[in-house]
Motif scaffolding. Sequence first.
Motif, PDB file in Angstrom:
ATOM      1  N   ARG B  58       9.285 -61.566  32.221  1.00 23.26           N
ATOM      2  CA  ARG B  58      10.267 -62.353  31.053  1.00 23.26           C
ATOM      3  C   ARG B  58      11.302 -61.524  32.109  1.00 23.26           C
ATOM      4  O   ARG B  58      12.486 -63.254  31.676  1.00 23.26           O
ATOM      5  CB  ARG B  58      10.309 -61.494  29.561  1.00 23.26           C
ATOM      6  N   TRP B  59      11.476 -60.736  32.411  1.00 25.40           N
ATOM      7  CA  TRP B  59      13.311 -60.848  33.430  1.00 25.40           C
ATOM      8  C   TRP B  59      13.773 -62.667  34.363  1.00 25.40           C
ATOM      9  O   TRP B  59      14.517 -62.627  34.267  1.00 25.40           O
ATOM     10  CB  TRP B  59      13.724 -59.562  33.600  1.00 25.40           C
ATOM     11  N   SER B  90      13.443 -74.320  24.568  1.00 22.22           N
ATOM     12  CA  SER B  90      12.398 -73.017  24.029  1.00 22.22           C
ATOM     13  C   SER B  90      13.104 -72.188  23.858  1.00 22.22           C
ATOM     14  O   SER B  90      13.076 -71.065  23.196  1.00 22.22           O
ATOM     15  CB  SER B  90      10.901 -73.315  25.036  1.00 22.22           C
ATOM     16  N   PHE B  91      13.712 -71.845  24.724  1.00 23.29           N
ATOM     17  CA  PHE B  91      14.032 -69.867  24.951  1.00 23.29           C
ATOM     18  C   PHE B  91      15.644 -69.957  24.670  1.00 23.29           C
ATOM     19  O   PHE B  91      15.539 -68.884  23.591  1.00 23.29           O
ATOM     20  CB  PHE B  91      14.987 -69.555  26.789  1.00 23.29           C
ATOM     21  N   GLY B  92      16.100 -70.990  23.981  1.00 24.35           N
ATOM     22  CA  GLY B  92      17.214 -70.693  23.346  1.00 24.35           C
ATOM     23  C   GLY B  92      16.539 -70.341  22.062  1.00 24.35           C
ATOM     24  O   GLY B  92      17.338 -70.059  20.701  1.00 24.35           O
ATOM     25  N   LEU B  93      15.680 -71.917  21.676  1.00 25.24           N
ATOM     26  CA  LEU B  93      15.292 -71.671  19.712  1.00 25.24           C
ATOM     27  C   LEU B  93      14.580 -70.084  19.753  1.00 25.24           C
ATOM     28  O   LEU B  93      15.356 -69.109  18.623  1.00 25.24           O
ATOM     29  CB  LEU B  93      14.019 -72.653  19.788  1.00 25.24           C
ATOM     30  N   ILE B  94      14.235 -69.703  20.466  1.00 24.48           N
ATOM     31  CA  ILE B  94      13.814 -68.615  20.329  1.00 24.48           C
ATOM     32  C   ILE B  94      14.717 -67.358  20.096  1.00 24.48           C
ATOM     33  O   ILE B  94      14.710 -66.608  19.028  1.00 24.48           O
ATOM     34  CB  ILE B  94      12.610 -68.176  21.583  1.00 24.48           C
ATOM     35  N   ARG B  95      15.834 -66.894  21.268  1.00 21.19           N
ATOM     36  CA  ARG B  95      16.827 -66.235  21.059  1.00 21.19           C
ATOM     37  C   ARG B  95      17.506 -66.183  19.381  1.00 21.19           C
ATOM     38  O   ARG B  95      17.679 -65.514  19.136  1.00 21.19           O
ATOM     39  CB  ARG B  95      17.394 -66.648  21.986  1.00 21.19           C
ATOM     40  N   GLU B 146      17.018 -59.292  25.523  1.00 18.57           N
ATOM     41  CA  GLU B 146      17.340 -58.830  23.975  1.00 18.57           C
ATOM     42  C   GLU B 146      16.744 -58.705  23.135  1.00 18.57           C
ATOM     43  O   GLU B 146      16.552 -58.681  22.289  1.00 18.57           O
ATOM     44  CB  GLU B 146      18.015 -59.544  24.187  1.00 18.57           C
ATOM     45  N   ASP B 147      15.368 -59.817  23.792  1.00 22.24           N
ATOM     46  CA  ASP B 147      14.596 -60.085  23.348  1.00 22.24           C
ATOM     47  C   ASP B 147      13.277 -59.238  23.129  1.00 22.24           C
ATOM     48  O   ASP B 147      11.829 -58.798  21.758  1.00 22.24           O
ATOM     49  CB  ASP B 147      14.283 -62.103  23.097  1.00 22.24           C
ATOM     50  N   MET B 148      13.152 -58.310  23.809  1.00 19.44           N
ATOM     51  CA  MET B 148      12.244 -57.694  23.447  1.00 19.44           C
ATOM     52  C   MET B 148      12.025 -56.674  22.714  1.00 19.44           C
ATOM     53  O   MET B 148      12.563 -55.897  22.583  1.00 19.44           O
ATOM     54  CB  MET B 148      11.816 -56.865  25.330  1.00 19.44           C
ATOM     55  N   ASP B 149      10.681 -55.927  22.690  1.00 21.17           N
ATOM     56  CA  ASP B 149      10.281 -54.424  22.071  1.00 21.17           C
ATOM     57  C   ASP B 149      10.512 -53.394  23.109  1.00 21.17           C
ATOM     58  O   ASP B 149      10.131 -53.918  24.131  1.00 21.17           O
ATOM     59  CB  ASP B 149       8.929 -54.850  21.170  1.00 21.17           C
ATOM     60  N   GLU B 150      10.196 -52.232  22.321  1.00 24.23           N
ATOM     61  CA  GLU B 150      10.432 -51.570  23.859  1.00 24.23           C
ATOM     62  C   GLU B 150       9.324 -51.309  24.862  1.00 24.23           C
ATOM     63  O   GLU B 150       9.732 -51.206  25.384  1.00 24.23           O
ATOM     64  CB  GLU B 150      10.606 -49.694  22.982  1.00 24.23           C
ATOM     65  N   ILE B 154      10.142 -51.887  28.596  1.00 25.66           N
ATOM     66  CA  ILE B 154       9.993 -50.479  29.219  1.00 25.66           C
ATOM     67  C   ILE B 154       8.844 -51.171  30.801  1.00 25.66           C
ATOM     68  O   ILE B 154      10.016 -50.984  32.218  1.00 25.66           O
ATOM     69  CB  ILE B 154       9.393 -49.332  29.190  1.00 25.66           C
ATOM     70  N   LYS B 155       8.357 -51.790  30.357  1.00 26.47           N
ATOM     71  CA  LYS B 155       7.594 -52.350  31.293  1.00 26.47           C
ATOM     72  C   LYS B 155       8.130 -53.317  32.622  1.00 26.47           C
ATOM     73  O   LYS B 155       7.967 -53.231  32.960  1.00 26.47           O
ATOM     74  CB  LYS B 155       6.124 -53.185  30.642  1.00 26.47           C
ATOM     75  N   GLU B 156       8.822 -54.539  31.485  1.00 23.83           N
ATOM     76  CA  GLU B 156       9.924 -55.199  32.835  1.00 23.83           C
ATOM     77  C   GLU B 156      10.893 -54.877  33.864  1.00 23.83           C
ATOM     78  O   GLU B 156      10.926 -55.100  34.774  1.00 23.83           O
ATOM     79  CB  GLU B 156      10.713 -56.253  31.020  1.00 23.83           C
TER      80      GLU B 156
END
Lengths: 420, 187
Positions: B58-59, B90-95, B146-150, B154-156
């Motif tokens: 994702r990064w 698409s990214f903008g909407l998700i964000r 910003e959009d990731m869960d914990e 960490i994986k990213e």
Amino acid sequence: MQPTSRELLEMNNLNPLVSLREIHNSQMSTSSHFDPTSSHDDFLDQMFSSVPSSASSFPWPEDHAPPPCHMEEQSTALLASKLRQQQISNGAAKALMLQQQLFLSRGLAVNGLRSPSAADIGFLNIPHADQDDVVDGSCYKSANPDQDASIKSLFNGFTGSIGHSSNQPQHLLHSQGGALQSHKFGGAAAPEMNQPAASGSSGGGTAGQPKQRVRARRGQATDPHSIAERLRRERIAERMKSLQELVPNANKTDKASMLDEIIDYVKFLQLQVKVLSMSRLGGAAAAANPLVADMSSEGGRIGNGTKTASSSNNNDGMTVTEHQVAKLMEEDMGSAMQYLQGKGLCLMPISLATAISTSTCHSRSHHPLASASNNNQLLNGEAACPTSPSVSALTVQSATIAANGGGETSLKDANSVSKP
Amino acid sequence: MKERMQNSSLKQEFLKNWIKGLQLHTNFNKNTTILERRKAIKLSADIAIASTRNSTTRWSRALISDASRDGSNKTLIEKISGREAPRKDSFGLIRCSKKIMKRSRVTRQIRARKAVLPSVVGASLIEKKLVKSRTRALKRLVPGGEDMDEISLIKETIDYIVSLRVQVDVMGRMASVADRLIPFKSL
């Protein structure tokens, strides 16, 4: 990887149990050894149903039974812990090999124990082989279709794990493994089993992560929420462990300081990239346009050697300083140097900085990149001692400055006198 | 051993991509300021390292989409990654949607916190607060964090740190090589 490892743990706990059962049954000489009533779990039933009801006689001598009992517990626990460790360290290959190993032992149980001598030798001999190597070796051997050899190698694997026994989490897992076994055997436990298992038997232990029914620890609920919570926490812990290997100075135990280290390290790396990209201007530009003015105008990166402000302040201060100096350098090198001197900084080629810092902090066992963790924002990629007074001078991670090798050194000499 | 091999192939790929990007900037002349040049080089490097991931993380996707937001980078991106610059819609909407969700969650938390005021702040509470604030800081550092869960954060982060190290390593080597190649001229 997760589900397979869970299955692995299941099987892990099962297989030595299977052979333990065999031991017990040989001891008690009961006819039907795979007594389904004493098994409480579905997977155990599965295991046992796959085993043929009539097995060959167990030629294990009686007097050998107690020590294998004891060792089986340990080996269960140890295998479980080993598996956990490998799980965590993402040893997929090793996990697979263990799986192979377990499958083989299963086949072993199915076909009855043919080479008890190997077992005896295996259990009584405790070689101090390196755990992983033995496992690897055994698994490679076990790929052989030859059954005897595989059985022998399998026991070698077990003994390898036993040989590793004396260390850390043994008694913890011992009680855990003991609890698990006692729970699984129910009433059919032999007296020898009960003794070591008595300690942990009350609440039952969750040694692994069996899919169907989770035996909760004392005082914990078994509702799905807490299970999910626990799973989540374990996953996070796994990942944090692999992160620990990446980040230097990451021997912190609690999460908050680990996160702090991670953040500092990421900031440090990003800063390095930024600086290196500035330094690379020399390469890119000079290749196209080898004018002196260009080279002299290429910037140095300024790092503050003094441990003054907090990191955020430092950051802002540095970017401002950086921009200032860059601008000044474009016009006139002298004014840039004066500006720096006013701030109490000076320019220095990175090779020299490295040399100085490595000579001064020769005794330190710091990882060089740990300088970031001191909140210094010092831009030494290699140099490691922000506290050494000589490195309160500015270090410039600029190849061009270093490229302007000789002349720049003269500049540096003039300036190095004016160290704060 | 396997990791080292992976690492070196990563480095080679990054170098290739980076050089591809730098070739677009051979028009450096006296007028371009240091800062401009630095930005150009950094941009090439960032896009290069992001495209070594081939949009699997994702990064990397976030990095490229951030870069492609500025229209002038389009040719650069296409040259380096060899594929179309992704549409940022698409990214903008998700964000946006995630931000809305986050805001509602935050207000809910604030309300809950106001309702229950612990008289004694235990150590665990302090630690939880610390962890939270630091997680937030980490999310800001990692591109697209910003959009990731914990867990995935960490994986990213792991992947991002590996890539950053590759980047620093290769760029540093380039620096030292250029050291020797560039003849010195007196100021």
